[in-house]
Design a protein around this motif. Sequence first.
Motif, PDB file in Angstrom:
ATOM      1  N   CYS A   1       0.837  -1.209   0.000  1.00  0.00           N
ATOM      2  CA  CYS A   1       0.000   0.000   0.000  1.00  0.00           C
ATOM      3  C   CYS A   1       0.868   1.253   0.000  1.00  0.00           C
ATOM      4  O   CYS A   1       0.621   2.189  -0.773  1.00  0.00           O
ATOM      5  CB  CYS A   1      -0.924  -0.025   1.208  1.00  0.00           C
ATOM      6  SG  CYS A   1      -2.124   1.303   1.238  1.00  0.00           S
ATOM      7  N   GLU A   2       1.891   1.267   0.825  1.00  0.00           N
ATOM      8  CA  GLU A   2       2.800   2.421   0.871  1.00  0.00           C
ATOM      9  C   GLU A   2       3.572   2.568  -0.440  1.00  0.00           C
ATOM     10  O   GLU A   2       3.772   3.679  -0.935  1.00  0.00           O
ATOM     11  CB  GLU A   2       3.767   2.282   2.047  1.00  0.00           C
ATOM     12  CG  GLU A   2       4.712   3.444   2.216  1.00  0.00           C
ATOM     13  CD  GLU A   2       4.011   4.772   2.484  1.00  0.00           C
ATOM     14  OE1 GLU A   2       4.595   5.820   2.153  1.00  0.00           O
ATOM     15  OE2 GLU A   2       2.890   4.773   3.026  1.00  0.00           O
ATOM     16  N   LEU A   3       4.011   1.449  -1.019  1.00  0.00           N
ATOM     17  CA  LEU A   3       4.719   1.497  -2.300  1.00  0.00           C
ATOM     18  C   LEU A   3       3.828   2.082  -3.388  1.00  0.00           C
ATOM     19  O   LEU A   3       4.263   2.927  -4.176  1.00  0.00           O
ATOM     20  CB  LEU A   3       5.197   0.104  -2.704  1.00  0.00           C
ATOM     21  CG  LEU A   3       5.858   0.008  -4.076  1.00  0.00           C
ATOM     22  CD1 LEU A   3       7.152   0.821  -4.124  1.00  0.00           C
ATOM     23  CD2 LEU A   3       6.130  -1.445  -4.437  1.00  0.00           C
ATOM     24  N   LEU A   4       2.584   1.662  -3.432  1.00  0.00           N
ATOM     25  CA  LEU A   4       1.653   2.201  -4.430  1.00  0.00           C
ATOM     26  C   LEU A   4       1.392   3.686  -4.205  1.00  0.00           C
ATOM     27  O   LEU A   4       1.342   4.463  -5.161  1.00  0.00           O
ATOM     28  CB  LEU A   4       0.351   1.413  -4.405  1.00  0.00           C
ATOM     29  CG  LEU A   4       0.438   0.012  -5.001  1.00  0.00           C
ATOM     30  CD1 LEU A   4      -0.762  -0.825  -4.595  1.00  0.00           C
ATOM     31  CD2 LEU A   4       0.558   0.093  -6.510  1.00  0.00           C
ATOM     32  N   THR A   5       1.257   4.095  -2.956  1.00  0.00           N
ATOM     33  CA  THR A   5       1.046   5.508  -2.638  1.00  0.00           C
ATOM     34  C   THR A   5       2.233   6.345  -3.093  1.00  0.00           C
ATOM     35  O   THR A   5       2.071   7.399  -3.738  1.00  0.00           O
ATOM     36  CB  THR A   5       0.818   5.691  -1.128  1.00  0.00           C
ATOM     37  OG1 THR A   5      -0.320   4.931  -0.739  1.00  0.00           O
ATOM     38  CG2 THR A   5       0.600   7.152  -0.771  1.00  0.00           C
TER      39      THR A   5
END
Length: 97
Positions: free
Chosen positions: A7-11
């Motif tokens: 999720c953080e990588l996508l953000t």
Amino acid sequence: MPDDLACELLTQSLAAWRVAGSVERAADGALVINGNGRDIRIDRTPPHLMFRWMVTVDGRQRPAISLVAVLRQVRAALDPGYAARRVRIAVAPLVLS
């Protein structure tokens, strides 16, 4: 933990690509991306399958074997100017004769 990192990588990827959007966790654990008028859903697949992720863009599902493949599909869906480039690796002699 791995889903939180994804999720953080996508953000961070959306920010790096300069694409306005948001990444959220759904109640069932899927990652949901809203941006550029597209709805993208990323689900983990069952462990017995070859693919690790299932990416759904506007109702169309595609499998992804890795997180890199997920990123490629997300960027292609959100960034109309993105031109995917494929890399080919071939065996060749170290010194040309």
